[in-house]
Write an enzyme that holds these catalytic residues in place. Structure first.
Site, PDB file in Angstrom:
ATOM      1  N   MET A  33       0.845  -1.197   0.000  1.00  6.17           N
ATOM      2  CA  MET A  33       0.000   0.000   0.000  1.00  6.17           C
ATOM      3  C   MET A  33       0.885   1.253   0.000  1.00  6.17           C
ATOM      4  SD  MET A  33      -3.442  -0.962   2.035  1.00  6.17           S
ATOM      5  CE  MET A  33      -2.860  -0.714   3.694  1.00  6.17           C
ATOM      6  N   LEU A  36       6.791   3.110   1.454  1.00  7.54           N
ATOM      7  CA  LEU A  36       7.715   1.990   1.627  1.00  7.54           C
ATOM      8  C   LEU A  36       8.766   2.273   2.702  1.00  7.54           C
ATOM      9  CD1 LEU A  36       8.424   0.954  -2.089  1.00  7.54           C
ATOM     10  CD2 LEU A  36       6.507   0.291  -0.602  1.00  7.54           C
ATOM     11  N   HIS A  40       9.658  -3.275   3.324  1.00  8.26           N
ATOM     12  CA  HIS A  40       9.232  -3.464   1.929  1.00  8.26           C
ATOM     13  C   HIS A  40      10.440  -3.669   1.017  1.00  8.26           C
ATOM     14  CE1 HIS A  40       5.727  -0.888   3.387  1.00  8.26           C
ATOM     15  NE2 HIS A  40       5.133  -1.975   2.945  1.00  8.26           N
ATOM     16  N   GLN A  64     -10.243  -2.828   2.588  1.00  8.62           N
ATOM     17  CA  GLN A  64      -9.686  -3.464   3.786  1.00  8.62           C
ATOM     18  C   GLN A  64      -9.651  -2.513   4.979  1.00  8.62           C
ATOM     19  OE1 GLN A  64      -5.814  -4.231   1.648  1.00  8.62           O
ATOM     20  NE2 GLN A  64      -4.943  -3.913   3.660  1.00  8.62           N
ATOM     21  N   LYS A 152       5.171  -9.971   9.310  1.00  5.18           N
ATOM     22  CA  LYS A 152       4.576  -9.110  10.347  1.00  5.18           C
ATOM     23  C   LYS A 152       3.052  -9.220  10.314  1.00  5.18           C
ATOM     24  CE  LYS A 152       4.041  -4.571  10.253  1.00  5.18           C
ATOM     25  NZ  LYS A 152       2.650  -4.336  10.714  1.00  5.18           N
ATOM     26  N   GLN A 156      -2.646 -12.244   7.718  1.00  4.52           N
ATOM     27  CA  GLN A 156      -2.783 -11.955   6.279  1.00  4.52           C
ATOM     28  C   GLN A 156      -2.032 -12.996   5.453  1.00  4.52           C
ATOM     29  OE1 GLN A 156      -2.449  -7.933   4.374  1.00  4.52           O
ATOM     30  NE2 GLN A 156      -0.355  -8.550   3.961  1.00  4.52           N
ATOM     31  N   SER A 188       6.764  -0.563  10.063  1.00  2.87           N
ATOM     32  CA  SER A 188       5.392  -0.470   9.575  1.00  2.87           C
ATOM     33  C   SER A 188       5.174   0.945   9.065  1.00  2.87           C
ATOM     34  CB  SER A 188       4.412  -0.754  10.722  1.00  2.87           C
ATOM     35  OG  SER A 188       3.119  -0.315  10.372  1.00  2.87           O
ATOM     36  N   ARG A 190       2.602   2.538   9.420  1.00  6.52           N
ATOM     37  CA  ARG A 190       1.820   3.240  10.455  1.00  6.52           C
ATOM     38  C   ARG A 190       2.703   3.785  11.578  1.00  6.52           C
ATOM     39  NH1 ARG A 190      -2.385  -0.695   8.869  1.00  6.52           N
ATOM     40  NH2 ARG A 190      -4.190   0.520   8.203  1.00  6.52           N
TER      41      ARG A 190
HETATM   42  O1  PAF Z   1       0.087  -5.788   3.464  1.00  7.96           O
HETATM   43  C1  PAF Z   1      -0.362  -4.882   2.733  1.00  7.96           C
HETATM   44  O2  PAF Z   1       0.308  -3.865   2.458  1.00  7.96           O
HETATM   45  C2  PAF Z   1      -1.750  -5.013   2.157  1.00  7.96           C
HETATM   46  O3  PAF Z   1      -2.606  -5.625   3.055  1.00  7.96           O
HETATM   47  C3  PAF Z   1      -1.770  -5.713   0.787  1.00  7.96           C
HETATM   48  C4  PAF Z   1      -1.288  -7.139   0.871  1.00  7.96           C
HETATM   49  C5  PAF Z   1      -0.906  -4.943  -0.207  1.00  7.96           C
HETATM   50  C6  PAF Z   1      -3.205  -5.739   0.253  1.00  7.96           C
HETATM   51  O4  PAF Z   1      -3.721  -4.445   0.106  1.00  7.96           O
END
Ligand code: PAF
Length: 286
Positions: A33, A36, A40, A64, A152, A156, A188, A190
């Site tokens: 998302m 970065l 990432h 989401q 992390k 998911q 993260s 966030r």
């Molecule tokens: O982990 C994330 O950044 C998101 O949940 C993803 C996998 C890109 C889906 O939007």
């Protein structure tokens, strides 16, 4: 490093992926998302070693996010992201628009029935339905041979693995260990929301996981005792609210009362208004 090419529509992405596949090229994919960070970049570096073509997607996926969550203020930095993507050897950045991903009348969603329950699924209703749906849509356009995700987001990762298996998607899903700041805080996007004081307090999450891992290594098998130990360490760090601290079976994510096989301690804790998650896998006897 050359700048990655930018592709903006599912149609163009899909056509390009078809051409790569016809040419026998192996496609590695890192969905994100954006905003970065080094975590990432580590996923991209892994993707670089696993494919001939490396695709990064950046899409802040509205489905989401819950109605009270941070969709509108989710951090964005496209120029910084493109520079990091270039540095990690990314070939293509896929940047779809929300209107293309969710056209008017969109009504198809992917649900991974059991793994979506509990933990973050319980506290963020609909979150994993949104994640599974967007990952499926991204896979349809990018057609990856291999996709890289961070550990992390443990739940998911399990949801995506099961979706790929159940829907015969033929994508190899690779999980990469969490990348941490020097004080142990999981990286993260966030973390950018945290004030200096919240950021300092948040380091207790890693200490809590370490304390539980050490106790498990000393032979503690009682899940409630391990959770109580971790909760005590977090409380000592001054959180604003503990959302959950739980131990679940590492692959089914069902609750366990004793840690006799691989289990995951997962936690979600608020510092200010920012909800952070982290986890550690406890593998007794490993
Ligand atoms: O982990 C994330 O950044 C998101 O949940 C993803 C996998 C890109 C889906 O939007």
């Amino acid at each position: 490093m050359p700048s990655p090419e930018i592709i903006r529509t599912p149609k163009e992405m899909s056509a390009r992926a078809d051409a790569w596949r016809r040419a026998g090229r192996r496609i590695a994919f890192v969905p994100t998302m954006g905003y970065l960070h080094q975590g990432h970049v580590t996923l991209l570096e892994e993707g670089r070693t696993r494919g001939d073509v490396l695709v990064l997607s950046i899409f802040v996926n509205p489905t989401q996010f819950g109605p009270q969550e941070d969709l509108a203020r989710y951090p964005r930095d496209l120029d910084g992201d493109l520079a990091k993507a270039a540095g990690a050897g990314t070939d293509v950045v896929y940047l779809p628009e929300a209107a293309d991903m969710y056209a008017p009348g969109h009504q198809t969603y992917v649900e991974v029935m059991e793994l979506e329950q509990g933990l973050c699924g319980e506290r963020r209703p609909g979150h994993f339905r949104g994640v599974a749906t967007i990952v499926a849509k991204l896979f349809c356009a990018v057609k990856p041979h291999v996709a890289i995700f961070g550990e992390k987001d443990y739940q998911q990762l399990q949801v995506v693995r099961r979706m790929v298996r159940d829907l015969d998607m033929g994508v190899e899903v690779v999980g990469i260990p969490t990348v941490r700041e020097p004080d142990g805080l999981a990286m993260s996007s966030r973390n950018a929301y945290l004030s200096p004081d919240e950021r300092a307090r948040a380091s207790c999450l890693h200490r809590a996981l370490e304390a539980a891992l050490e106790a498990a290594a000393r032979g503690e098998r009682d899940a409630a005792a391990l959770c109580a130990l971790a909760t005590g360490v977090i409380e000592g760090g001054g959180p604003n609210r503990i959302d959950y601290v739980e131990i679940r079976d590492a692959s089914t994510l069902q609750p366990v009362s004793r840690v006799e096989g691989p289990a995951v301690m997962a936690l979600a804790v608020f510092f200010g208004a920012t909800r952070l998650i982290d986890n550690a896998v406890i593998a007794p006897g490993a």
